[in-house]
Design an enzyme around this catalytic site. Structure first.
Site, PDB file in Angstrom:
ATOM      1  N   LYS A 134       0.736  -1.079   0.195  1.00  0.00           N
ATOM      2  CA  LYS A 134       0.014  -0.084   0.242  1.00  0.00           C
ATOM      3  C   LYS A 134       1.070   1.693   0.089  1.00  0.00           C
ATOM      4  CE  LYS A 134      -4.190  -1.531   2.500  1.00  0.00           C
ATOM      5  NZ  LYS A 134      -4.989  -1.692   1.453  1.00  0.00           N
ATOM      6  N   ARG A 155     -10.661 -11.740   1.729  1.00  0.00           N
ATOM      7  CA  ARG A 155     -10.828 -12.444   0.660  1.00  0.00           C
ATOM      8  C   ARG A 155     -10.853 -14.036   1.198  1.00  0.00           C
ATOM      9  NH1 ARG A 155     -11.806  -8.931  -4.461  1.00  0.00           N
ATOM     10  NH2 ARG A 155     -11.008  -7.414  -3.230  1.00  0.00           N
TER      11      ARG A 155
END
Ligand code: BES
Ligand code: MN
Ligand code: ZN
Length: 501
Positions: free
Chosen positions: A280, A354
């Protein structure tokens, strides 16, 4: 702080402070009129002179009002009488609580129970006031050397109710409000705790403490090694990049008959999300300590349920790991086999939520669940869709979707239903595996939910994307405790516990 109820006339109350509402413009509530009469229009005169307009959140603190036994009377502006919404009611309660806490009233009797909030009864008004009061007084100062504490803090808060019958309703509302607030505080404490302390191991320890605190809770931990052995390849793909091993922490609460199917809550517990090799950008990365907000809300809901002793069975599965870049981390393009057997091409290691959740959902099958709900700070995209007001709600079972929406409305903890249409599934197509973990920029929250739905075919399932609601950024940075009120309400509704039952 302690709450209680009382039913008695206003002039006879001995207290540090009476709390009375004033509508805009300069209109006293019913109780306000009583005080005005008792005090020979002392209040009415003040209003006429312009000391108090009644605008939302306005405050007027009076000492020694004639012919009352209270030290003070706190008037609070409630805005226009006809337009009182839940959010305005919340603003009023917040203002009252912070004012009392800062002005040395250690106890107070509150007459705001006679405000008319559209469609809300006494139970709701008292419960919501209790939740809001706790929320306004919440601080996270564990790591501050100098604590900022009130010199004479508010200790006792009494709700006046209009009849004896309402005393019992009020007491139930206080109990429920206290339990939900305790759940929110649990959630906020865990979520605010930084990633160097709140590791996967820390969360498991907390779950073991829950089992000690509540006889109704049993905790087990499935280690990273056991998960690897089992074939939870998606989970492992995330966990293996960190020196802090991940795990599935499981709390089983038994409040119903042993053979009754449980409701399973699955929480995303990424204790820090760097993005992994798909690193990130640096700005604001500290907030990724909140990437275990889903897990934290499952802990909080567990606490609320255990405290209320709800007669149902609940299983909490905390899927916890740290998403780090390292020599052992997954690379973009890696293909892994999930616990379900389906293969996944990891196109972006930052879509890690996920990956841990899909194996936790498959693991949930062994509890033969009635309903499974996962809660996750899953996508930045849900913030683009719904902002910071509503959590994204998905479900493969319409009645369940409706129940959650209704709970969200009752608890004033907003969620909004989003679609799981097949057409979106194309975005997850992979050239090399069954599908990928990346759906591209359009409808990012939806494709993430579609990904999870591929692992939730064997039960009624719902998913809450709480990336926009679990914490606030900026000056008031901090966890919110959401969606504990929504989840608690959903579970209370399951057993028909709503104050009137
Ligand atoms: N934990 C983040 C989601 C997130 C991002 C929450 C920003 C709150 C603020 C999640 O793991 C993530 O990184 N999601 C990616 C998914 C993308 C790579 C498909 C995202 O939202 O950018
Ligand atoms: Mn991520
Ligand atoms: Zn994440």
């Amino acid at each position: 702080m302690e709450f209680s109820t009382k039913s008695g006339s206003v002039e006879k109350q001995r207290t540090a402070c009476l709390v009375i509402g004033v509508y805009e413009p300069r209109k006293l509530t019913h109780i306000g009129e009583q005080i005005d009469n008792i005090s020979d229009n002392y209040i009415g005169n003040l209003l006429r002179r312009g000391d108090m307009e009644g605008k939302l959140g306005q405050i007027l603190l009076l000492h020694h009002v004639p012919n009352t036994l209270a030290d003070r009377v706190l008037f609070v502006g409630c805005g226009k009488e006809r337009e009182l919404t839940e959010t305005q009611y919340q603003t009023i309660v917040k203002k009252v609580i912070t004012t009392l806490n800062e002005t040395g009233s250690m106890d107070a009797i509150c007459y705001l129970t006679d405000l008319k909030v559209k469609g809300r009864d006494t139970y709701w008004k008292i419960r919501f006031a209790v939740e809001t009061a706790h929320q306004s007084l919440y601080t996270f100062d564990q790591f501050k050397s100098q604590k900022d504490e009130a010199r004479r803090p508010l200790r006792r808060f009494v709700f006046n109710v209009s009849s004896r019958r309402e005393l019992a309703i009020g007491d139930t509302a206080i109990k429920d409000g206290n339990a939900i607030a305790a759940g929110c505080a649990e959630t906020m404490d865990l979520a605010n705790t930084p990633g160097n302390i709140c590791t996967p191991h820390y969360l498991s320890q907390r779950a073991l403490e829950f089992a000690k605190e509540f006889a109704t809770i049993k905790t087990t931990i499935v280690s990273q090694d056991e998960l690897e052995e089992m074939g939870a390849g998606a989970f492992i793909a995330v966990a293996k990049g960190s020196d802090n091993p991940g795990n599935l922490t499981i709390m089983e609460y038994q409040g119903g008959p042993k053979d009754e199917k449980p409701i399973v809550l699955v929480g995303k517990g990424i204790t820090f999300d760097t993005g992994g090799i798909s690193l990130k950008p640096g700005e604001g990365m500290d907030e990724m300590k909140y990437d275990m907000g889903g897990a934290a809300s499952v802990f909080g809901t567990m606490r609320a349920v255990a405290q209320m002793q709800l007669p149902l069975n609940l299983v909490a599965i905390i899927a916890t790991a740290e998403n780090m870049p390292s020599g052992k981390a997954s690379r973009p393009g890696d293909i892994v086999t999930s616990l379900s057997g389906q293969t996944i091409e990891i196109l972006n290691t930052d879509a890690e939520g996920r990956l841990v959740l899909c194996d936790a959902l498959t693991y949930a099958e062994r509890y033969n669940p009635d309903v499974v709900i996962d809660i996750a700070t899953l996508t930045g995209a849900v913030i683009i869709a719904l902002g910071h007001e509503a959590s994204g709600l998905y479900s493969n079972h319409n009645p369940l979707g409706h129940e959650l929406m209704s709970a969200s409305d009752k608890a004033n903890d907003r969620a909004w239903r989003m679609p799981l249409w097949d057409e979106y599934a194309d975005q997850l197509k992979s050239n090399f595996a069954d599908f990928s973990n990346l759906g591209g920029r359009p409808a990012g929250s939806i494709t993430a939910a579609i990904f999870l739905s591929k692992f939730a075919k064997k039960f009624q399932w719902a998913h809450l994307d709480i990336a926009g609601t679990a914490w606030r950024s900026g000056k008031a940075k901090g966890a919110t405790g959401r969606p504990v009120p929504l989840l608690s309400q959903f579970l209370m509704d399951k057993v028909n516990k709503n104050g009137n039952a």
